[in-house]
Design an enzyme around this catalytic site. Structure first.
Site, PDB file in Angstrom:
ATOM      1  N   ILE A 231     -23.719   3.618  -2.384  1.00  0.00           N
ATOM      2  CA  ILE A 231     -25.117   3.449  -1.969  1.00  0.00           C
ATOM      3  C   ILE A 231     -26.068   3.302  -3.136  1.00  0.00           C
ATOM      4  O   ILE A 231     -27.260   3.121  -2.931  1.00  0.00           O
ATOM      5  CB  ILE A 231     -25.576   4.625  -1.076  1.00  0.00           C
TER       6      ILE A 231
ATOM      7  N   PHE B 111     -26.451   5.437 -15.391  1.00  0.00           N
ATOM      8  CA  PHE B 111     -25.722   6.702 -15.464  1.00  0.00           C
ATOM      9  C   PHE B 111     -24.342   6.615 -14.832  1.00  0.00           C
ATOM     10  O   PHE B 111     -23.443   7.359 -15.167  1.00  0.00           O
ATOM     11  CB  PHE B 111     -26.516   7.797 -14.740  1.00  0.00           C
TER      12      PHE B 111
ATOM     13  N   ASP C 157     -39.351  10.553 -15.987  1.00  0.00           N
ATOM     14  CA  ASP C 157     -39.124   9.250 -15.344  1.00  0.00           C
ATOM     15  C   ASP C 157     -39.624   9.275 -13.904  1.00  0.00           C
ATOM     16  O   ASP C 157     -38.926   8.857 -12.981  1.00  0.00           O
ATOM     17  CB  ASP C 157     -37.644   8.870 -15.387  1.00  0.00           C
TER      18      ASP C 157
END
Length: 629
Positions: free
Chosen positions: A117, A122, A239
């Site tokens: 999904i 990362f 972020d």
């Protein structure tokens, strides 16, 4: 001696007698050539020499068009179907050190993998079913590479620290359930959330959500930042952006912040290049030390974007980003630029003193100058909202917009020390409407917003088909975002229509939090504590910190008993937090604030809406209109 025809040194050429026979063949030659050879521009020699670049471009276009068609025909729900060289990690990883996800695979005799999904720098995020707890979860699979593993271990430590201080999961931070190693990959198991705020914007065709929903989102995000700023945590997200803020349920406005992969604690900063460009703070752009205030800058940008539908500062590079900030807020203070290592990347000194923006090749041609794009025009304070789309709607009066504009300007202060803190933001007059709704004495469900929902009504279907990952969106690039916004009316389908404007998260009392570790706004720090949580100048009560429940409450009925807070039994709870205890000043934050303020006078306290107009440079707003809510 006569040489016979067809012999001698020139035997390759036709003799006089043969000449007449060759001419008809030459005349017929163009008819025998392929049609493609008749055009000089399409000749192979020209394509491979003069037009070589065009030839390569055409080949690329054809290749990527075919690749795109194949991708659309077969959605990449299973990374094992991709044509990767399965040679790494005993065949479990692809060339990019990502685990090759196979639908239906079972891990540790517990997790059954459903589908892929999400994917980022990362690693990957998959949806899985936990057979032990009998629930769907999101598993973030970190790349099998040392650098990514080291950074993920920092994220893991911060998530566990937040879990320890938020055992009831009421501060809008994604909940880490557990973690484990599987085939040399660190796996983080999260609760499964719904769509992110960018998906919500796309669902509005980038026209933005109502000011009422923006207020609900802002209150939750300020509460989350207040939690992160407690001295025991002092966590900088680094972020914050719409993609990293997810809805708990597609039919509710409750949200949670995800993706702490770039996060750090105050005093343990690792990186200088942080934050996604559209939401990058001036101190990060200028290369000066940063603290928790960079998240407040990002929040100010996010709130404007959620209401207008488009980023406030959408720079194509860092120079363009700074120029867009200057167009709205003007030139940064001289003391800040004098101490910034990267100041001359964007600015240059004037002969008579002061600073101006550098004219470089990266500066866009339509740059207008400092302060030429006023925030009041972006928000449509006097014109019925962005583009006049909210004219006449309840909850979108000039007074409402004045409060919103004042809050955003305080979030977008250049100097981090002058930027409003989460506690100061929660006490701002913009949240007075939420406080009034919280004191509603009508029947259950009547506290829902009276503001019409631009998303209209509701919803259908479940979220299983297009759920966003709890892993968020890592990285600091906005190139893809810029492309999506430039083509925003041609994008793919967004999430189903929701009614999250009409269903706010259940407002329950919670334990008060101390101010953030970096200190409060100057005018807040040195004042006497505000008693009874009364907003200065308004007489309104500070709303209790909202709470995101594991299962959203029904808009027409109280939550089930297992979700009821024990403090609700009996008399109504006192939601007023006691006077906050003075927070210990972190040495790094104190030194930074002393250096950055430079003797600058403190900001005035949030004014009554009737006085906001003249102070923000607005004229013609009648006192009676400004004072109404």
């Amino acid at each position: 001696m006569a040489v016979p025809p067809g012999h001698g040194p020139f035997s390759g050429f036709p003799g006089p007698q043969e000449h007449t026979q060759v001419l008809p063949d030459v005349r017929l030659l163009p008819r025998r050539l392929p049609l493609a050879f008749r055009d000089a521009a399409s000749a192979p020699l020209r394509k491979l020499s003069v037009d070589l670049i065009k030839t390569y471009k055409h080949i690329n276009e054809v290749y990527y068009a075919k690749k795109k068609r194949r991708a659309q025909q077969a959605p990449p729900q299973d990374s094992s179907t991709k044509k990767e060289k399965k040679v790494l990690n005993h065949g479990y990883d692809d060339d990019n050190h990502d685990y090759i996800v196979r639908s239906g695979e079972r891990w540790l005799e517990r997790y059954e993998i459903d589908s892929l999904i999400g994917k980022g720098s990362f690693g990957q995020v998959v949806k899985a079913y936990d057979h032990q707890t009998q629930e769907l979860v999101a598993i973030k699979i970190i790349k099998n590479k040392k650098a990514f593993l080291n950074q993920a271990q920092i994220e893991l430590r911060l998530l566990e620290l937040m879990n320890q201080h938020d055992t009831e999961m009421k501060y809008y931070i994604v909940h880490l359930k557990r973690h484990f190693m599987f085939r040399n990959h660190l796996c983080l198991v999260f609760e499964l959330l719904s769509y992110n705020l960018y998906d919500l914007l796309r669902n509005t065709h980038f026209r933005g959500v109502s000011l009422n929903l923006t207020r609900k989102l802002a209150q939750q995000l300020c509460t989350a930042l207040l939690f992160l700023a407690t001295p025991e945590l002092s966590i900088i997200h680094c972020d914050l952006k719409p993609e990293n803020i997810l809805l708990c349920n597609p039919k509710r406005s409750a949200i949670k912040i995800v993706d702490f992969g770039s996060s750090c604690q105050l005093g343990q900063r690792i990186y200088q290049y942080i934050q996604s460009r559209f939401y990058r703070s001036p101190e990060v752009l200028l290369g000066t030390p940063y603290d928790l205030a960079i998240d407040m800058w990002s929040l100010g940008c996010i709130l404007v974007e959620m209401h207008t539908g488009e980023p406030l500062f959408s720079g194509s590079n860092e120079v363009d980003q700074m120029s867009r900030i200057v167009e709205v807020l003007g030139i940064p203070p001289a003391p800040m630029l004098e101490q910034a290592p990267k100041a001359r990347k964007y600015f240059e000194r004037l002969p008579g003193g002061g600073w101006t923006l550098r004219r470089t090749k990266e500066l866009r041609k339509d740059y207008q100058g400092p302060g030429t794009r006023r925030l009041q025009e972006v928000l449509g304070v006097q014109t019925g909202g962005p583009g006049g789309r909210r004219a006449g709607e309840p909850g979108h009066s000039p007074a409402d917009y004045l409060r919103f504009q004042d809050l955003v300007l305080r979030m977008l202060e250049y100097e981090p020390a002058a930027r409003i803190s989460p506690l100061g933001a929660l006490q701002h007059g913009f949240f007075r409407r939420t406080a009034d709704e919280a004191t509603n004495t009508g029947p259950a469900g009547s506290s829902a917003s009276t503001s019409p929902a631009p998303l209209d009504t509701c919803p259908s279907s479940s979220t299983a088909s297009s759920i966003s990952s709890s892993g968020g969106s890592s990285g600091s690039s906005n190139d893809n975002r810029a492309y999506r916004y430039s083509n925003r009316y041609c994008g793919g389908p967004g999430p189903p229509i929701t009614d999250c404007e009409m269903n706010s998260p259940q407002v329950l009392p919670s334990q008060p939090l101390r101010p953030w570790a970096g200190g409060d706004v100057p005018h807040k720090t040195h004042q006497a504590p505000i008693s009874a949580s009364t907003l200065p100048g308004t007489g309104a009560q500070l709303p209790p910190l909202p709470r995101c429940l594991g299962r959203p409450p029904s808009p027409t009925s109280p939550p089930p008993p297992e979700l009821m807070d024990v403090s609700l039994v009996g008399s109504p709870p006192d939601c007023s937090p006691p006077p906050p205890a003075p927070a210990p000043q972190h040495p790094a934050a104190s030194a930074l604030r002393t250096r950055m303020t430079g003797g600058r006078p403190p900001l005035p306290p949030p004014d009554d809406p009737a006085t906001l107009g003249p102070r923000l440079g607005l004229h013609g707003v009648p006192q009676s209109t400004a004072a109404s809510s």
